[in-house]
Structure formats: structure tokens, C-alpha cells
Scaffold this active site. Structure first.
Site, PDB file in Angstrom:
ATOM      1  N   CYS A 199       5.487 -14.117   3.965  1.00  0.00           N
ATOM      2  CA  CYS A 199       6.238 -14.511   5.150  1.00  0.00           C
ATOM      3  C   CYS A 199       5.664 -15.777   5.776  1.00  0.00           C
ATOM      4  CB  CYS A 199       6.186 -13.391   6.171  1.00  0.00           C
ATOM      5  SG  CYS A 199       6.738 -11.832   5.500  1.00  0.00           S
ATOM      6  N   ARG A 206       6.403 -20.754   0.483  1.00  0.00           N
ATOM      7  CA  ARG A 206       5.775 -19.431   0.416  1.00  0.00           C
ATOM      8  C   ARG A 206       6.730 -18.373  -0.126  1.00  0.00           C
ATOM      9  NH1 ARG A 206       1.433 -19.508   4.407  1.00  0.00           N
ATOM     10  NH2 ARG A 206       1.601 -17.299   4.814  1.00  0.00           N
ATOM     11  N   ASN A 222       3.432 -11.404  10.432  1.00  0.00           N
ATOM     12  CA  ASN A 222       3.053 -11.460   9.004  1.00  0.00           C
ATOM     13  C   ASN A 222       1.967 -10.433   8.795  1.00  0.00           C
ATOM     14  OD1 ASN A 222       4.654 -13.624   8.611  1.00  0.00           O
ATOM     15  ND2 ASN A 222       3.004 -15.110   8.372  1.00  0.00           N
ATOM     16  N   GLU A 280      -3.746 -12.739 -22.664  1.00  0.00           N
ATOM     17  CA  GLU A 280      -3.398 -13.461 -21.440  1.00  0.00           C
ATOM     18  C   GLU A 280      -4.446 -14.534 -21.127  1.00  0.00           C
ATOM     19  OE1 GLU A 280      -0.905 -13.922 -19.798  1.00  0.00           O
ATOM     20  OE2 GLU A 280      -1.533 -14.576 -17.813  1.00  0.00           O
ATOM     21  N   GLU A 283      -2.522 -23.085 -22.121  1.00  0.00           N
ATOM     22  CA  GLU A 283      -1.517 -23.759 -21.293  1.00  0.00           C
ATOM     23  C   GLU A 283      -2.080 -24.924 -20.496  1.00  0.00           C
ATOM     24  OE1 GLU A 283      -0.024 -20.151 -19.105  1.00  0.00           O
ATOM     25  OE2 GLU A 283       1.892 -21.129 -19.487  1.00  0.00           O
ATOM     26  N   HIS A 291     -11.393  -8.538 -39.968  1.00  0.00           N
ATOM     27  CA  HIS A 291     -10.352  -8.565 -41.005  1.00  0.00           C
ATOM     28  C   HIS A 291      -9.854  -9.984 -41.270  1.00  0.00           C
ATOM     29  CE1 HIS A 291     -10.293  -4.246 -41.255  1.00  0.00           C
ATOM     30  NE2 HIS A 291     -10.206  -4.177 -39.921  1.00  0.00           N
TER      31      HIS A 291
HETATM   32  O1  M6R Z   1       9.582 -15.858 -15.651  1.00  0.00           O
HETATM   33  P1  M6R Z   1       9.124 -15.087 -16.836  1.00  0.00           P
HETATM   34  O2  M6R Z   1       8.058 -14.100 -16.530  1.00  0.00           O
HETATM   35  O3  M6R Z   1      10.250 -14.453 -17.590  1.00  0.00           O
HETATM   36  O4  M6R Z   1       8.478 -16.182 -17.800  1.00  0.00           O
HETATM   37  C1  M6R Z   1       8.034 -15.872 -19.078  1.00  0.00           C
HETATM   38  C2  M6R Z   1       7.148 -16.961 -19.610  1.00  0.00           C
HETATM   39  O5  M6R Z   1       7.851 -18.156 -19.763  1.00  0.00           O
HETATM   40  C3  M6R Z   1       5.932 -17.216 -18.703  1.00  0.00           C
HETATM   41  O6  M6R Z   1       5.202 -16.050 -18.500  1.00  0.00           O
HETATM   42  C4  M6R Z   1       5.013 -18.288 -19.303  1.00  0.00           C
HETATM   43  O7  M6R Z   1       4.407 -17.796 -20.464  1.00  0.00           O
HETATM   44  C5  M6R Z   1       3.975 -18.708 -18.267  1.00  0.00           C
HETATM   45  N1  M6R Z   1       3.857 -20.113 -18.262  1.00  0.00           N
HETATM   46  C6  M6R Z   1       2.653 -18.090 -18.501  1.00  0.00           C
HETATM   47  O8  M6R Z   1       1.642 -18.601 -17.707  1.00  0.00           O
END
Ligand code: M6R
Length: 604
Positions: A2, A27, A99, A480, A487, A503
Site C-alpha cells: 500500500c 509499489r 499501511n 533457482e 540471469e 553420474h
Molecule cells: O510471470 P511468470 O512467473 O509466469 O514468469 C515466468 C518466468 O518468465 C520468470 O520466472 C523468469 O524466469 C524470471 N526472470 C526469473 O527470475
């Protein structure tokens, strides 16, 4: 998340309030409202959706001369996004914006209701204004009534309150949620929940501290601290860049989003936990009728949440799950069965591949659920059921807080289903709920940890690749971690199950192969440790993240000693997010907008 604004002065208040709210749009919000008090009384406007709707509703309204006003953008947590739930909330003669979370609101609401007070919204906020008026009726001065109200509420809050009893004043309080007070040379005074709302309107501000409260009028500001001591007013000058103000002191949105995870996870939990039960108002009694198994479909980070969920669902709810990359699922002529619950997970709710699989499932007559962070997105509009992640708007392309809240929702959902299927008894569920309540505190970033990761990061700027490894739910977390690093650092990284290294990938082991080893104490510790030792014996460079000291590691990041693997999961999540970010910063990359990537992938 908020946003709050407030104004006292002689300029047109509506424009000032709405302009301030516009600066807080970053936000995220789903409704907005303003209340303006002049001699003639209150004028209030509320609207669902964007600020343009609020502007349309209030087109013919203008203030003349002196007025006081408060405004709010609401990101629904407690009660659906409706006009009734939008702030400001109304008493008989007063309005409030808030908030945060009033944790003991139910108890206060019961008390007020038994006193004959009628509530019209589903929010926790409404108790504030009624409680204030309750004390005001007992013949207290407005400020005393405000103080009494503050002494009764528990939780986090930033509050502005205006009342016809004191037409020229705004009452304020802050505890846990941000609030800034600003002044300018024209004797105007402003409030905002971030610098961004105040830039260009005033030059000098006070960043209120937790426990601060008081009131102001055109001439004076009375500020008290948590010990009820009147404070000398110390102003600082306001920054001038709106973009940096939106980052609230952080270098990047990603950093801000990592730091706010403990807050947004609290929002995800609010109203959904009782001592022994998970509550999802979004689901009805028929939700699980005829369902034998679950298919998750998603992309990227959301895929990793789904994979985490598959461990939790099979462990707790004893229900068979399959996890699909949406981009694969949509083209492989999958067999769809009406006894399958089809769950899509998406931060944006707009990812083309995931959306398409949702359409396929709907066309095949499957029951569908979306776990999403954006209300009214395409997936939310299409699915039979929606559970909102409540992460607030996520700006960094590399998803962080959305992942955290998705996993929290999925963990809760696994327990919800476990209770419906009686695969866990009440005691076991109560135990997990206790642990769930601890998650926000485990995601608080402490300075020492961040500094350590910052220092370590300089050793990981080269090499021929990274392996993030883990077992059980720490395998999706490893995926992750590797995705985050790829990225934003552009370094090659893979997530791998610890037990699979032997493996094949172990052939790559040498000092230039960096292994980020997730070693939780509460989940297959000895097995994982052996796998890391195998890599260490082959001279791979190891960075271990664990509560247990590990002497075979070149670098070691210690997390706290807890009794549950999911608490270790969330602490490690913060570590891998920060590590990727620090490496990216050292490499001079654009952390928030990495090359070749978009926040929402609406093409296939
Ligand atoms: O909006 P979504 O969760 O559907 O997006 C899926 C992926 O494009 C998104 O998680 C992407 O891998 C991110 N950049 C990860 O950091």
C-alpha cells in the site's frame, strides 16, 4: 504494497493527493481513495483499479482554500479488492488510511461489535477509526482518543487520521511501516510512505521512527516518540531523484525486493493461518471433489516453485503430482484427465506459454487453479480458482520475492489439502503452522550476512561454471540459485541434484568449477555432505551454505540453526539471491534489467 499520502494547506488538495499516489504506483495497488476535509465537511472518493478511475470519479470536485486530506493506494491483503475495502475507512466523523497489519484486529472488532459498532469492510484497518471514535465518545480530547487507540492496536502500521472534531489537524503514527513527514516554505505539510510521493512538493522531511506519533496543523507539528516524549523536530533534505526514491535507499529494485521479503511473506500469511488450520477463503468446499492428482504448469522461477511444491504435496498431502514446463507441455499432446487439478503458477499471470496450458486444461474440462501475484491478470480471469501471492509489485527482472511468496502459498496449500485428505492430523498441521509463522523472521537480511556475501563474491567472478547442488526441496532451490546467477551475471550456472553429480558432471570438477552446496541440517545432511566431499576430493572450489560448519569447503556461509528444513530453505534462498546480486554488481551488469530478458514474457 500500500501507499499513503497526506496534505494540509491551501492548494487544491485533490491534485496534490492524487499526484502523490501516482508516485507510489510502483509499489503496486488494486484500489485507491482520498478523503478531504474542509469547513463544509468530508468529501470522499474511492475507486477500484488505476488512479485514472479515481480521477474520473472526482472530476467535478475541487477544494477552495484551506483543507486537510489523506489518500491511499491499496494492495489487497485482508479482504478482496473492492471499493468497500479500499481506504480511507470511515467512522461516524473521521477517516483513516493505514499501511501494515493490525494483528489483534479480530479481538478489537469483536469488542467494538458487542458495543454496537457496525463494520462495513473486511479489512483490519477499519478497527482503527472505530476504536478512535469509541474513545472520543468517552469525552476524551481527539489527541487523547488517538493515543488510547494506539495503545490498543498491535502489529505494524503507518496511520493518518482526520476527524471533524479537529478540522484543521492530521493525526499520525508509525510503527513498522514507513512514513515520512515533509514541510515547505509555504507552511504546507505533507505525508508519504516513500520519498517519491514528496519530491517536488517539499524540501525538508522527517523520516518517522518506529513508535513516533503526533498531530500537526497549519502552524505546528507535535511529534512524540515511543516513550511519549515530545521530540525536537530535526529535518533532513529530501533527495531529488524520483527513481532512486522509489528504490527506497537500495541500489537496485532487486536488492529492495530481497530485503522486503520478510514483509511480503507476512502479507502472504495474514488471515490464512489459525492455530490448527490453513484458511483459504478463495477455495470452496467442492475444490477437491473428484481430484486424484495434481499437475503444475509454469516457467522459469515459477517452475522452480512448482517443483518445490511437488515435494511438499507428496510429503504432506499424499497426492500424486507432476510438474511441467509450460513451453513443453503445450506442444506435446498431453493426456488430460478430469480427475487432475491443473495448477498454473505465475508471477505476472501473463506468461504466454503458461496461459496457453491453462486454456488447454480449461478446454479439456479440468478444474484449474492459478497461484499468481497480479490480480485481474489474464490467468486470474481465466482460472476457476485464484490464490494471490501478495508479493507486491516486482520490478527486478530476476524474480525474488515472488518466488518466496509462491513457495509459502504452495506450502500452505499442501497443508490445506493434507487436512482435507486427512493425511496429516491436526497436531501435525499445527506444528507446521508454527513453523510457517517463523518464515518472515528467517528472511530478514542482516548486515553481517550481506557484508560477508559481498566480500565472498569477489572470488566468484570467473571460472568455467557454477553448479548449485541440493537434495529434496533444496534441488529446486539450487535450480533457482543457478537461474538467478545466470540471469544477472551472465556466467554459466547449473542447478543439479547433489546425488546426480557423480553420474556425469563430476567430470568437470577442477579448481575453476565453483560449487554452491546447499547443506541443510534437517534434510538428508549426511547424504548431501558425502556428495560435496566427492567434489571437494576432486579439487572443485566449494562454497557451502549450511548451519553446520563444514571443513571441506573453501568458503562457508553459515545460516541459523533451526529445527525445520523449510526454515533452512528460506534462509538459503536469501543467501543465493544476494550472492547472485553481489556477483552481478561486481561485474558491472544492470541488475534490474539484464540483457535479453523481459519481466513478462508474453510471446512464446
Ligand atoms: O510471470 P511468470 O512467473 O509466469 O514468469 C515466468 C518466468 O518468465 C520468470 O520466472 C523468469 O524466469 C524470471 N526472470 C526469473 O527470475
Amino acid at each position: 504494497m500500500c501507499g499513503i499520502v497526506g496534505y494540509i494547506g491551501r492548494q487544491p488538495a485533490k491534485k496534490i493527493l492524487i499526484d502523490g499516489l501516482r508516485e507510489l504506483e510502483y509499489r503496486g495497488y488494486d484500489s485507491a481513495g482520498i478523503a478531504i476535509l474542509q469547513d463544509s465537511g468530508f468529501s470522499t472518493f474511492k475507486a477500484l483499479g488505476k488512479l485514472i478511475n479515481l480521477e474520473k470519479k472526482s472530476t467535478s470536485f475541487e477544494t477552495k482554500g484551506f483543507s486537510v486530506g489523506i489518500g491511499h493506494t491499496r494492495w489487497a491483503t485482508h479482504g478482496k479488492p473492492t471499493e468497500l475495502n479500499a481506504h480511507p475507512h470511515m467512522g461516524e466523523n473521521s477517516y483513516v488510511v493505514h499501511n501494515g497489519i493490525i494483528e489483534n484486529y479480530q479481538e478489537l472488532k469483536n469488542e467494538l461489535q458487542s458495543d454496537g459498532v457496525t463494520f462495513i469492510s473486511q479489512t483490519d484497518t477499519e478497527v482503527i477509526v472505530h476504536l478512535f471514535e469509541h474513545y472520543l465518545k468517552n469525552a476524551l480530547e481527539a489527541f487523547d482518543a488517538f493515543k488510547m487507540m494506539l495503545s490498543r492496536i498491535e502489529g505494524a502500521f503507518a496511520i493518518l487520521l482526520v476527524t471533524t472534531t479537529k478540522k484543521n489537524q492530521i493525526f499520525f503514527a508509525k510503527s513498522g511501516s514507513p512514513m515520512i513527514l515533509g514541510i515547505n516554505s509555504e507552511d504546507e505539510k505533507f505525508f508519504g510512505s516513500s520519498d517519491a510521493a514528496l519530491i517536488g512538493k517539499c524540501e525538508n522531511v522527517i523520516y518517522l521512527e518506529d513508535g513516533d506519533y503526533g498531530y500537526l496543523d497549519e502552524k505546528d507539528i507535535l511529534l512524540y516518540n515511543k516513550d511519549d516524549k515530545r521530540q525536537h523536530l530535526t529535518f533532513t533534505s529530501l533527495p531529488t531523484s524520483k527513481l532512486s526514491a522509489q528504490k527506497e535507499g537500495f541500489r537496485f529494485f532487486m536488492e529492495k525486493e530481497i530485503y522486503e521479503q520478510h514483509d511480503v511473506i507476512s502479507d502472504t500469511l495474514i488471515g490464512r493461518l489459525s492455530d490448527e488450520k490453513i484458511i483459504f477463503d478463495e477455495l470452496d468446499d467442492n475444490f477437491l471433489d473428484g481430484i486424484n492428482d495434481i499437475t503444475f504448469s509454469s516457467c522459469g522461477t515459477s517452475y522452480h516453485s512448482a517443483l518445490t511444491a511437488s515435494y511438499l504435496f507428496e510429503r504432506y498431502a499424499k497426492i500424486k503430482t507432476s510438474v511441467e514446463f509450460a513451453s513443453e507441455f503445450r506442444y506435446r499432446s498431453p493426456l488430460l484427465n478430469s480427475s487432475t487439478l491443473f495448477v498454473v503458477i505465475s508471477q505476472s499471470g501473463e506468461t504466454a506459454d503458461t496461459l496457453e496450458t491453462l486454456k488447454m486444461a480449461k478446454d479439456a474440462g479440468l478444474k484449474t487453479l492459478v497461484i499468481c501475484n497480479v490480480d485481474n491478470s489474464s490467468m486470474v480471469r481465466l482460472a476457476d480458482y485464484t490464490i494471490l501471492a501478495r508479493a507486491g509489485i516486482e520490478k527486478g527482472v530476476a524474480s525474488t520475492k515472488a518466488f518466496a511468496t509462491q513457495v509459502v502459498v504452495l506450502w500452505m496449500l499442501s497443508l490445506y489439502i493434507a487436512s482435507k485428505r486427512k493425511s496429516l492430523d491436526t497436531k501435525e498441521i499445527a506444528k507446521e503452522i508454527k513453523i510457517l509463522r517463523e518464515v518472515p523472521s528467517k528472511t530478514i537480511v542482516n548486515d553481517e550476512l550481506h557484508e560477508r556475501i559481498h566480500r565472498l563474491s569477489k572470488r566468484y567472478l570467473h571460472g568455467h561454471g557454477f553448479f548449485f547442488i541440493g537434495r529434496d526441496v533444496f534441488f529446486p532451490l539450487a535450480l533457482e540459485g543457478a537461474l538467478k546467477l545466470k540471469e544477472i551475471s551472465y556466467l554459466h550456472a547449473e542447478g543439479y541434484p547433489s546425488g546426480e553429480m557423480k553420474h556425469g558432471p563430476i567430470a568437470l570438477a577442477d579448481p575453476e568449477l565453483f560449487t554452491i552446496a546447499l547443506l541443510p541440517k534437517n534434510m538428508l545432511y549426511d547424504k548431501s555432505k558425502s556428495n560435496v566431499e566427492e567434489l571437494s576430493a576432486r579439487d572443485a572450489t566449494i562454497c557451502a551454505i549450511s548451519p553446520v560448519n563444514f571443513d571441506k569447503a573453501d568458503d562457508f556461509i553459515q545460516i541459523s540453526n533451526t529445527q525445520h528444513y523449510m526454515l533452512e530453505f528460506f534462509e538459503m534462498m536469501v543467501v543465493v539471491q544476494l550472492l547472485s546480486m553481489e556477483i552481478s554488481i561486481r561485474l558491472g551488469n544492470d541488475v534490474d534489467m539484464p540483457r535479453n530478458l523481459a519481466k513478462s514474457v508474453t510471446v512464446e
